[in-house]
Design a protein around this motif. Structure first.
Motif, PDB file in Angstrom:
ATOM      1  N   ASP A   1       0.738  -1.140   0.019  1.00  0.00           N
ATOM      2  CA  ASP A   1       0.009  -0.089  -0.073  1.00  0.00           C
ATOM      3  C   ASP A   1       0.775   1.196  -0.077  1.00  0.00           C
ATOM      4  OD1 ASP A   1      -2.089  -1.491   0.268  1.00  0.00           O
ATOM      5  OD2 ASP A   1      -1.922  -1.829   2.238  1.00  0.00           O
TER       6      ASP A   1
ATOM      7  N   GLY B   1      -3.432   3.391  -9.011  1.00  0.00           N
ATOM      8  CA  GLY B   1      -2.684   2.603  -7.620  1.00  0.00           C
ATOM      9  C   GLY B   1      -1.447   2.639  -8.548  1.00  0.00           C
TER      10      GLY B   1
ATOM     11  N   ASN C   1      -4.612  10.221   0.712  1.00  0.00           N
ATOM     12  CA  ASN C   1      -4.083   8.895   0.290  1.00  0.00           C
ATOM     13  C   ASN C   1      -3.915   8.641  -1.153  1.00  0.00           C
ATOM     14  OD1 ASN C   1      -2.993   6.247   1.200  1.00  0.00           O
ATOM     15  ND2 ASN C   1      -5.036   5.638   0.745  1.00  0.00           N
TER      16      ASN C   1
END
Length: 597
Positions: free
Chosen positions: A438, A497, A491
């Motif tokens: 992550d 991603g 975030n």
């Protein structure tokens, strides 16, 4: 850790330790303000007697405070109307000046203590070991660093107000005693008796305040969990049940706050009636029973009205202080936990370059769970190794040992042929880049995310764009109107991603590291994005010492050495082709992922 309760006097000692002699100076300034006020009040009696034409009554009513008026006459200031008024103006002007100094001094001391509290919390948190941090309740940390610190700040403000009230109270009591000691003693007894009324309220207030701190921790814990798991809770409609859990905590918190408000209201409402009642009873006793003239207690009465006002203010302030001193208990408790879990004192030898890493016979357990069993590995300068195996094999734990986050129970980690404990740990970590499954993205610009808030100098900008090119983000950046100043959102919600992962890799490259640790850096990505990240990783091999943890074996075909792990053991090692031939387990993993076709 068992809960440790701190008294209010522990809080006072903590504040005293922080500001040392300044506390005594603050008390002195308060006493000086009270003295100047008291002497100014005392001059009202000569003023009244000048108007009435009876100087004898003035001396009788002033008691031993007549030495002050005598002193004025001795230095040539006669007690005329104009002179008395001038002296009063001077005294109250001086009082105003010192009151101003007291206020600024109060503010400066409080701001200094608040700064030290926050610095202590952040510094102690920064020194906590990773293993210690994993044991903490994140809701408790958040509640303590926000809500409880604010409560402690309020408690500190109330403590300074209480010190001010105590200083003024004692000053007025002393002046009243000099004026009429009998009256002073009687009123002091009355004030002492009234204190019992507040003692019970203070006790139940402090207990309610402790419960409120715990409720605040529970609320923050629930809040963090609903934010972290919102997608799951929403998809399964468990969000309604969790809402109820949070609402119950809010209702409990409100109930406690309402109870404490009731206690505060009682002490506030009772303050003036109790003051007047005590003075009235003492006047009746002094005049009607002891036969004293009312004029003989007039100045003392004025002083004690002032004193009792500060006494009841003190009782009210003390009650509100108890509402908030639980914040100090929470802050002290977490500071003690941080201290207990802090990393050992660092040595003085820095690491300037990581040339060789050797893990020798490493074993590590968490409680009764053995995570690593006599594991050994070697990594040379600019060599890449991979750790593979099923979940729970010990790969991430071994990576944690390599980057100094976890200390093995047995065995040793050698850096450049010296044990890691012989070096300064921060200098070692300065040479490490860590990229996780992550990506860590901050709600800021791309430049600040990659440079970690370095100054935007030409040299830093040049290095920034070099890192952008290394991770193949240059095409993406060209389409951004603000280029490096484009924001990424909370975030990294505004980018994909794969872009987040490349930004996180670029950050570690900008840092100028020797060792790159990639923990499942591609496992959360789609195949196309994984291909681009793999190309970025391949381009870095031979330039950095690399440790790659991977489930998707496509990312490790070109590494120098692969360690196959199972249940905390290294069961096979070699390059990709060697392992595929020699290890049935590795061959099966490869075939399942269709990497051999």
């Amino acid at each position: 850790m068992a809960e440790k309760k701190h008294s209010t006097f522990d809080f006072f000692r903590y504040i005293k330790k922080k500001i040392s002699i300044h506390l005594y100076l603050y008390v002195f300034v308060n006493a000086l303000v009270g003295l100047l006020d008291g002497l100014g009040i005392a001059l009202f009696i000569p003023l009244l007697t000048i108007i009435a034409g009876d100087s004898t009554e003035s001396h009788e009513s002033l008691g031993k405070l007549r030495y002050f008026t005598d002193f004025l006459q001795d230095i040539g200031i006669s007690l005329s109307l104009v002179n008395v008024l001038i002296v009063m103006v001077i005294l109250f002007a001086l009082k105003g000046g010192f009151s101003y100094i007291r206020t600024l001094y109060n503010i400066k001391l409080r701001l200094y203590i608040i700064k030290r509290i926050r610095f202590d919390l952040i510094e102690c948190l920064s020194n906590v070991s990773y293993n210690g941090f994993t044991q903490y309740n994140s809701g408790k940390i958040q509640n303590t660093l926000t809500v409880e610190v604010n409560r402690m700040t309020k408690a500190m403000t109330l403590l300074f107000e209480s010190i001010q009230s105590v200083s003024m109270l004692l000053t007025y009591v002393l002046l009243a005693f000099f004026s009429n000691w009998q009256f002073a003693i009687l009123v002091a007894i009355g004030g002492f008796i009234s204190n019992f009324i507040y003692k019970y309220i203070n006790k139940i207030t402090k207990e309610a305040a402790r419960n409120l701190s715990q409720t605040g921790t529970d609320f923050n814990t629930h809040l963090i969990q609903i934010l972290q798991n919102f997608k799951y809770l929403k998809a399964t409609n468990y969000v309604e049940k969790y809402d109820k859990k949070i609402k119950d905590t809010i209702l409990k918190s409100q109930d406690l706050e309402f109870k404490m408000s009731i206690y505060n209201a009682i002490t506030e409402a009772a303050r003036e009636p109790i003051t007047i009642l005590i003075i009235a009873l003492v006047i009746i006793l002094q005049v009607n029973i002891l036969g004293s003239a009312f004029s003989s207690i007039l100045v003392s009465l004025l002083f004690f009205y002032r004193a009792l006002t500060y006494l009841t203010s003190l009782q009210s302030q003390w009650n509100m202080l108890l509402n908030n001193v639980a914040g100090y208990e929470s802050v002290s408790e977490i500071l003690e936990e941080f201290s207990d879990d802090s990393e050992p004192t660092q040595k003085n030898i820095p690491i300037t370059k990581i040339k060789h890493i050797e893990a020798t016979d490493i074993s590590l357990s968490y409680g009764d769970n053995a995570v690593l069993n006599h594991v050994s590995l070697h990594i040379k300068e600019k060599e890449s190794v991979a750790l593979v195996g099923e979940s729970g094999a010990g790969k991430t734990t071994l990576a944690n040992v390599i980057c100094g986050l976890a200390k093995p129970d047995e065995g040793s980690l050698l850096i450049n042929n010296e044990v890691l404990e012989d070096y300064r740990l921060d200098s070692y970590r300065n040479k490490i880049g860590y990229i996780s499954q992550d990506p860590v993205i901050f709600n800021d610009t791309i430049f600040n995310n990659i440079t970690f808030w370095d100054e935007k100098t030409p040299k830093n900008l040049e290095r920034f764009w070099q890192c952008i090119n290394l991770v193949a983000l240059d095409n993406f950046m060209e389409n951004l109107s603000k280029k490096e100043d484009a924001t990424l959102g909370s975030n990294g919600i505004l980018v994909s991603g794969g872009q987040k992962q490349r930004i996180s890799i670029a950050r570690e490259l900008y840092k100028d590291v020797d060792l790159l640790i990639m923990d499942e850096a591609t496992s959360a990505l789609d195949s196309e994005t994984e291909k681009h990240i793999k190309e970025s990783i391949d381009s870095l091999q031979g330039k950095y010492m690399m440790v790659i943890i991977a489930h998707r074996l496509s990312t490790i075909k070109n590494v120098d050495m692969i360690y196959l792990m199972e249940n905390g053991n290294v069961i096979a090692q070699g390059n990709y082709d060697e392992l595929y031939t020699a290890s049935d387990r590795f061959k099966k993993m490869v075939d399942i992922q269709n990497l051999d076709s």
